[in-house]
Design a protein around this motif. Structure first.
Motif, short mmCIF file in Angstrom:
data_model
loop_
_atom_site.label_atom_id
_atom_site.label_comp_id
_atom_site.label_asym_id
_atom_site.label_seq_id
_atom_site.Cartn_x
_atom_site.Cartn_y
_atom_site.Cartn_z
N UNK A 259 0.81 -1.23 0.00
CA UNK A 259 0.00 0.00 0.00
C UNK A 259 0.83 1.27 0.00
N UNK A 260 2.13 1.15 0.20
CA UNK A 260 2.96 2.35 0.17
C UNK A 260 4.42 2.04 0.40
N UNK A 261 5.28 2.93 -0.10
CA UNK A 261 6.72 2.82 0.12
C UNK A 261 7.27 4.20 0.44
N UNK A 262 8.24 4.21 1.33
CA UNK A 262 8.84 5.48 1.76
C UNK A 262 10.34 5.27 1.92
N UNK A 263 11.11 6.18 1.33
CA UNK A 263 12.57 6.09 1.41
C UNK A 263 13.04 6.62 2.76
N UNK A 264 13.77 5.78 3.47
CA UNK A 264 14.36 6.15 4.74
C UNK A 264 15.87 5.99 4.65
#
Length: 516
Positions: free
Chosen positions: A280-285
């Motif tokens: 449902x989502x991806x976020x760069x950390x």
């Protein structure tokens, strides 16, 4: 220009291999074909045939056209011939899968008393070797194009009219006019919305083949053949792999019984396999890619060093400006008939761009047909069955009807199975998890489908495909002497199971009388 051999007797013993499968014609017919087939072409054309795309379908079409005496131009967007398959797909992935298989085999030998030290992966050297394999093949294609006097052009090709192309490269653009065109422009990876994160740690299959690093934790989005093949590579090289699949099962086109040995193996090796699950989502950390999931077994969120998006492929029909040539498209695909002819009589299409299955071996056969039709010969693509292969470990292959597709279509089939646990060769290799399955038409006894899971299944499935094409029955296969001990004899033994003549298994007879 390559010329076909002059008239030869029309019999199998002396048949010219440069002539089409359906008939034998002389060189004059081939050389005059373009003028006969097309009305309304320009008074002067740069070539008889232009082929857009130099993948397996494209270069096969171009080489076959040249062999049949047609002046041919081959256009490729990459700097080398071979298209996606040779440059960034089939060939480099199989090279890495071979390495992974060797690493796994060395690890498994400890059970036979042979213990190797843990392998050290020299990424630069491995990457160079993989690239060298590609270079040999693409270089070979360039040599063959030259020997056939096929003119090769590099750049993006788009139609500007029914008989004209614009080819764009870094130096500018040029125009090419043609009498016939064969579109073999292929396909590209699908990147679903929300997964097009602008971060090098989010990869498609092309990126994954670059082997920039071996991530500690890798997420593979997509449990189809491409995703599972790359999962096989990275698992063997040392990554902890998680696979997430939206469907309720991985590799959904294969029958469940054939998948069972493969799935058992990877569930024991991979960190996680989540089916029926959505990203449902991806976020760069800073520490990785944070991924959100929606599914009964998956966590709400998890952090991965890299993410491979392998959610399928889409055709490149929208990238050739098909409308300028008067071509119709259906969801990016270009419809064709069994002669590979589009709705515009002098334009043909082959390979991924014509619709599924998107397979290189399908494209090569279509490419030959298109070239032969243009050359004025009687030819058609009428394959009864097209094999599918996942080059995973173990390999999974099937051809013709599956039990699932037969049930969906209401087709009655009879099944026979030979387990590799009874195969001397499989046991000697410590790979007895495999099985060979054949499906028969109960009325005619002919083979209508088959599937194999195990080492080398992709090679073995060709025998089943040939049996389907030839209308073979169980006795035809079972009475054909197979070498022993081999894995190929499991196909014959599966046929013997169907006949009730197998002696390598104990199978009670259906009439209640015991038989060997």
């Amino acid at each position: 220009m390559a010329n076909t051999t002059s008239e030869m007797p029309n019999n199998d013993a002396t048949r010219d291999p440069a002539k089409p499968r359906a008939e034998t014609s002389n060189s004059a017919q081939a050389q005059g074909a373009a003028e006969k087939l097309v009305a309304g072409e320009p008074d002067h054309s740069d070539c008889d045939v232009v082929v857009i795309g130099a993948g397996p379908g494209g270069y096969t079409a171009a080489f076959r056209a040249a062999d049949l005496g047609l002046k041919t131009i081959l256009v490729e967007r990459y700097g080398t011939l071979g298209g996606v398959c040779l440059n960034v797909g089939c060939i480099p992935s199989k090279a890495l899968l071979h390495v992974g298989h060797i690493v796994d085999t060395a690890e498994q030998l400890r059970h036979q008393g042979v213990v190797f030290a843990r392998p050290t992966i020299e990424l630069d050297q491995l990457r160079d070797w993989k690239s060298g394999v590609v270079t040999k093949l693409t270089g070979g294609l360039a040599i063959m194009a030259g020997k056939r006097q096929v003119q090769t052009l590099s750049g993006w090709a788009t139609f500007t009219g029914p008989h004209a192309l614009k080819i764009q490269d870094e130096q500018g653009e040029r125009s090419v006019t043609f009498k016939h065109a064969i579109i073999a422009a292929g396909s590209r990876p699908i990147v679903p919305a929300g997964m097009d994160l602008d971060d090098p740690r989010v990869m498609n299959s092309t990126d994954a083949l670059e082997l920039e690093e071996i991530p500690k934790r890798l997420l593979v989005i997509g449990g189809g053949i491409i995703g599972l093949e790359m999962a096989t590579v990275y698992d063997a090289l040392g990554s902890k792999v998680t696979v997430v699949e939206l469907m309720d099962r991985i590799m959904p086109d294969a029958d469940r019984d054939i998948l069972r040995p493969f799935e058992k193996r990877i569930r024991a090796r991979y960190e996680n396999i989540f089916t029926g699950t959505r990203v449902t989502g991806m976020e760069a950390k800073e520490g990785g890619i944070k991924v959100s999931f929606e599914g009964s077994d998956a966590p709400a969120r998890d952090l991965f060093d890299r993410v491979l998006v392998a959610a399928g492929r889409r055709p490149n029909g929208d990238r050739v400006n098909a409308a300028a040539a008067g071509l119709d498209m259906e969801q990016g695909f270009i419809p064709v008939d069994d002669q590979q002819r589009t709705g515009v009589a002098h334009i043909f299409a082959v390979g991924d761009i014509t619709g599924p299955p998107m397979l290189a071996h399908k494209a090569t056969h279509e490419g030959k047909v298109a070239a032969e039709i243009i050359a004025g010969h009687d030819s058609a693509f009428e394959a009864t069955a097209i094999p599918s292969v996942a080059y995973t470990d173990p390999e999974v292959a099937w051809v013709g009807l599956t039990e699932r597709s037969a049930n969906e279509q209401g087709i009655r089939v009879e099944k026979s199975v030979f387990p590799w646990a009874a195969s001397g060769r499989a046991l000697a290799m410590s790979r007895e998890e495999g099985m060979t399955k054949l499906l028969f038409d109960p009325d005619t006894g002919r083979v209508v489908g088959g599937a194999i899971v195990g080492v080398g299944a992709g090679d073995l499935i060709a025998e089943v495909a040939h049996a389907i094409e030839m209308g073979s029955t169980a006795p035809d296969i079972g009475l054909t002497v197979h070498p022993h001990p081999t894995l190929s004899e499991t196909v014959a033994l599966a046929a013997e199971v169907a006949e009730g003549t197998v002696t390598d298994l104990y199978v009670p007879r259906s009439d209640g009388v015991e038989a060997g």
